[in-house]
Design a protein around this motif. Structure first.
Motif, PDB file in Angstrom:
ATOM      1  N   ASN A  65      49.537  39.804  41.383  1.00  7.59           N
ATOM      2  CA  ASN A  65      49.338  40.933  42.286  1.00  7.59           C
ATOM      3  C   ASN A  65      48.762  42.165  41.620  1.00  7.59           C
ATOM      4  O   ASN A  65      48.095  42.959  42.254  1.00  7.59           O
ATOM      5  N   THR A  66      49.052  42.351  40.344  1.00 11.52           N
ATOM      6  CA  THR A  66      48.621  43.558  39.641  1.00 11.52           C
ATOM      7  C   THR A  66      48.272  43.217  38.204  1.00 11.52           C
ATOM      8  O   THR A  66      48.911  42.373  37.592  1.00 11.52           O
ATOM      9  N   ILE A  67      47.252  43.903  37.695  1.00  6.09           N
ATOM     10  CA  ILE A  67      46.935  43.820  36.270  1.00  6.09           C
ATOM     11  C   ILE A  67      46.837  45.239  35.727  1.00  6.09           C
ATOM     12  O   ILE A  67      46.665  46.200  36.476  1.00  6.09           O
ATOM     13  N   ASN A  68      46.940  45.352  34.408  1.00  2.00           N
ATOM     14  CA  ASN A  68      46.742  46.618  33.716  1.00  2.00           C
ATOM     15  C   ASN A  68      45.777  46.340  32.579  1.00  2.00           C
ATOM     16  O   ASN A  68      45.949  45.375  31.840  1.00  2.00           O
ATOM     17  N   VAL A  69      44.743  47.166  32.459  1.00  2.00           N
ATOM     18  CA  VAL A  69      43.740  47.014  31.406  1.00  2.00           C
ATOM     19  C   VAL A  69      43.700  48.296  30.597  1.00  2.00           C
ATOM     20  O   VAL A  69      43.660  49.395  31.157  1.00  2.00           O
ATOM     21  N   SER A  70      43.727  48.152  29.280  1.00  2.00           N
ATOM     22  CA  SER A  70      43.601  49.310  28.394  1.00  2.00           C
ATOM     23  C   SER A  70      42.909  48.848  27.112  1.00  2.00           C
ATOM     24  O   SER A  70      42.638  47.662  26.940  1.00  2.00           O
ATOM     25  N   HIS A  71      42.619  49.783  26.222  1.00  2.00           N
ATOM     26  CA  HIS A  71      42.106  49.407  24.897  1.00  2.00           C
ATOM     27  C   HIS A  71      42.625  50.379  23.861  1.00  2.00           C
ATOM     28  O   HIS A  71      43.186  51.425  24.183  1.00  2.00           O
ATOM     29  N   ASP A  72      42.458  50.001  22.583  1.00  2.00           N
ATOM     30  CA  ASP A  72      43.063  50.763  21.487  1.00  2.00           C
ATOM     31  C   ASP A  72      42.175  51.877  20.935  1.00  2.00           C
ATOM     32  O   ASP A  72      42.503  52.492  19.929  1.00  2.00           O
ATOM     33  N   ASN A  73      41.009  52.118  21.570  1.00  2.85           N
ATOM     34  CA  ASN A  73      40.124  53.217  21.202  1.00  2.85           C
ATOM     35  C   ASN A  73      39.498  53.063  19.815  1.00  2.85           C
ATOM     36  O   ASN A  73      39.110  54.038  19.192  1.00  2.85           O
ATOM     37  N   THR A  74      39.394  51.836  19.314  1.00  2.00           N
ATOM     38  CA  THR A  74      38.772  51.610  18.010  1.00  2.00           C
ATOM     39  C   THR A  74      37.275  51.349  18.160  1.00  2.00           C
ATOM     40  O   THR A  74      36.794  51.055  19.249  1.00  2.00           O
ATOM     41  N   GLY A  75      36.564  51.449  17.055  1.00  2.00           N
ATOM     42  CA  GLY A  75      35.124  51.202  17.050  1.00  2.00           C
ATOM     43  C   GLY A  75      34.344  52.452  17.400  1.00  2.00           C
ATOM     44  O   GLY A  75      34.892  53.472  17.798  1.00  2.00           O
ATOM     45  N   THR A  76      33.019  52.353  17.236  1.00  2.00           N
ATOM     46  CA  THR A  76      32.161  53.479  17.598  1.00  2.00           C
ATOM     47  C   THR A  76      31.948  53.456  19.102  1.00  2.00           C
ATOM     48  O   THR A  76      31.802  52.399  19.711  1.00  2.00           O
ATOM     49  N   ASN A  77      31.943  54.615  19.722  1.00  3.32           N
ATOM     50  CA  ASN A  77      31.820  54.731  21.176  1.00  3.32           C
ATOM     51  C   ASN A  77      32.783  53.793  21.900  1.00  3.32           C
ATOM     52  O   ASN A  77      32.367  52.871  22.601  1.00  3.32           O
ATOM     53  N   PRO A  78      34.093  53.984  21.748  1.00  3.00           N
ATOM     54  CA  PRO A  78      35.055  53.042  22.314  1.00  3.00           C
ATOM     55  C   PRO A  78      35.208  53.106  23.830  1.00  3.00           C
ATOM     56  O   PRO A  78      35.746  52.181  24.432  1.00  3.00           O
ATOM     57  N   GLY A  79      34.745  54.177  24.488  1.00  5.17           N
ATOM     58  CA  GLY A  79      34.836  54.244  25.944  1.00  5.17           C
ATOM     59  C   GLY A  79      34.189  53.016  26.567  1.00  5.17           C
ATOM     60  O   GLY A  79      33.224  52.468  26.041  1.00  5.17           O
ATOM     61  N   TRP A  80      34.719  52.558  27.696  1.00  9.66           N
ATOM     62  CA  TRP A  80      34.264  51.287  28.286  1.00  9.66           C
ATOM     63  C   TRP A  80      34.131  51.451  29.787  1.00  9.66           C
ATOM     64  O   TRP A  80      35.070  51.876  30.460  1.00  9.66           O
ATOM     65  N   TYR A  81      32.968  51.115  30.320  1.00  9.42           N
ATOM     66  CA  TYR A  81      32.752  51.161  31.766  1.00  9.42           C
ATOM     67  C   TYR A  81      32.966  49.756  32.318  1.00  9.42           C
ATOM     68  O   TYR A  81      32.121  48.876  32.172  1.00  9.42           O
ATOM     69  N   LEU A  82      34.102  49.543  32.936  1.00  5.26           N
ATOM     70  CA  LEU A  82      34.493  48.231  33.448  1.00  5.26           C
ATOM     71  C   LEU A  82      34.159  48.131  34.935  1.00  5.26           C
ATOM     72  O   LEU A  82      34.603  48.957  35.725  1.00  5.26           O
ATOM     73  N   GLU A  83      33.380  47.123  35.294  1.00  6.13           N
ATOM     74  CA  GLU A  83      33.034  46.884  36.703  1.00  6.13           C
ATOM     75  C   GLU A  83      34.158  46.151  37.420  1.00  6.13           C
ATOM     76  O   GLU A  83      34.571  46.555  38.491  1.00  6.13           O
ATOM     77  N   PHE A  84      34.607  45.031  36.851  1.00  5.67           N
ATOM     78  CA  PHE A  84      35.693  44.283  37.471  1.00  5.67           C
ATOM     79  C   PHE A  84      36.299  43.292  36.497  1.00  5.67           C
ATOM     80  O   PHE A  84      35.742  42.984  35.454  1.00  5.67           O
ATOM     81  N   VAL A  85      37.485  42.812  36.871  1.00  2.50           N
ATOM     82  CA  VAL A  85      38.179  41.739  36.167  1.00  2.50           C
ATOM     83  C   VAL A  85      38.474  40.672  37.212  1.00  2.50           C
ATOM     84  O   VAL A  85      38.856  40.989  38.335  1.00  2.50           O
ATOM     85  N   SER A  86      38.281  39.410  36.859  1.00  5.60           N
ATOM     86  CA  SER A  86      38.692  38.327  37.746  1.00  5.60           C
ATOM     87  C   SER A  86      39.494  37.321  36.930  1.00  5.60           C
ATOM     88  O   SER A  86      39.298  37.184  35.721  1.00  5.60           O
ATOM     89  N   ILE A  87      40.400  36.648  37.603  1.00  7.47           N
ATOM     90  CA  ILE A  87      41.245  35.634  36.958  1.00  7.47           C
ATOM     91  C   ILE A  87      41.126  34.365  37.791  1.00  7.47           C
ATOM     92  O   ILE A  87      41.197  34.416  39.022  1.00  7.47           O
ATOM     93  N   ARG A  88      40.939  33.220  37.120  1.00  2.00           N
ATOM     94  CA  ARG A  88      40.741  31.940  37.803  1.00  2.00           C
ATOM     95  C   ARG A  88      41.727  30.904  37.280  1.00  2.00           C
ATOM     96  O   ARG A  88      42.041  30.883  36.104  1.00  2.00           O
ATOM     97  N   LYS A  89      42.173  30.040  38.200  1.00  2.00           N
ATOM     98  CA  LYS A  89      43.002  28.899  37.815  1.00  2.00           C
ATOM     99  C   LYS A  89      43.042  27.902  38.967  1.00  2.00           C
ATOM    100  O   LYS A  89      43.389  28.254  40.084  1.00  2.00           O
ATOM    101  N   ASP A  90      42.697  26.653  38.686  1.00  2.00           N
ATOM    102  CA  ASP A  90      42.867  25.547  39.637  1.00  2.00           C
ATOM    103  C   ASP A  90      42.495  25.891  41.072  1.00  2.00           C
ATOM    104  O   ASP A  90      43.297  25.740  41.994  1.00  2.00           O
ATOM    105  N   GLY A  91      41.280  26.373  41.298  1.00  2.00           N
ATOM    106  CA  GLY A  91      40.825  26.657  42.657  1.00  2.00           C
ATOM    107  C   GLY A  91      41.301  27.972  43.232  1.00  2.00           C
ATOM    108  O   GLY A  91      41.045  28.270  44.389  1.00  2.00           O
ATOM    109  N   GLU A  92      42.016  28.770  42.463  1.00  2.00           N
ATOM    110  CA  GLU A  92      42.428  30.095  42.922  1.00  2.00           C
ATOM    111  C   GLU A  92      41.639  31.147  42.149  1.00  2.00           C
ATOM    112  O   GLU A  92      41.287  30.955  40.992  1.00  2.00           O
ATOM    113  N   TYR A  93      41.401  32.266  42.799  1.00  2.00           N
ATOM    114  CA  TYR A  93      40.583  33.337  42.229  1.00  2.00           C
ATOM    115  C   TYR A  93      41.180  34.672  42.636  1.00  2.00           C
ATOM    116  O   TYR A  93      41.410  34.922  43.820  1.00  2.00           O
ATOM    117  N   TRP A  94      41.476  35.499  41.644  1.00  2.00           N
ATOM    118  CA  TRP A  94      41.990  36.845  41.893  1.00  2.00           C
ATOM    119  C   TRP A  94      40.946  37.834  41.402  1.00  2.00           C
ATOM    120  O   TRP A  94      40.517  37.779  40.248  1.00  2.00           O
TER     121      TRP A  94
END
Length: 137
Positions: A65-94
């Protein structure tokens, strides 16, 4: 019990990241399952990328029902523009559309938009655009 998680990085300027990404999935009992995804070759979350990872939780997650996405701010230019996340398993798609920046100060919690699809190895999952909010220019 194999799950696949897909991340779509946006194409705006400097949208990619080399940071370690953390994904927390809440299962149907609201128990969190934490996964750290390290970009060992530095190319997984580049601008415009669509990257899939295999996840192997200890137990079946059931309805997600819910996910949480974060990052550790490492690397050069660590900011991230995320469009979407999807999760798949056995014919199901979130699907978890976002279309926004994640930075050190921004942790993202996205609620579910579930689309059950008959998935096969030949299935192409296309991005579903985030609806525009009315009254904004």
């Amino acid at each position: 019990m194999g799950y696949y998680v897909d991340f779509k990085t946006g194409t705006v300027k400097d949208s990619g990241t080399d940071a370690t990404v953390t994904l927390v999935i809440q299962d149907e009992q609201n128990k969190p399952h934490r996964f750290e995804i390290s970009d060992t070759n530095g190319n997984c979350f580049e601008s415009g990328s669509y990257t899939s990872f295999s996840l192997h939780p200890a137990n079946d997650l059931g309805n997600i029902n819910t996910i949480n996405v974060s990052h550790d701010n490492t690397g050069t230019n660590p900011g991230w523009y995320l469009e979407f996340v999807s999760i798949r398993k056995d014919g199901e798609y979130w699907s978890f559309p976002y279309s926004g920046w994640i930075s050190q100060n921004t942790s993202l919690s996205i609620s579910l938009e579930k689309f059950p699809l008959p998935l096969s190895s030949n299935t192409i999952i296309k991005e579903i655009p985030k609806p525009k909010e009315e009254g904004l220019s």
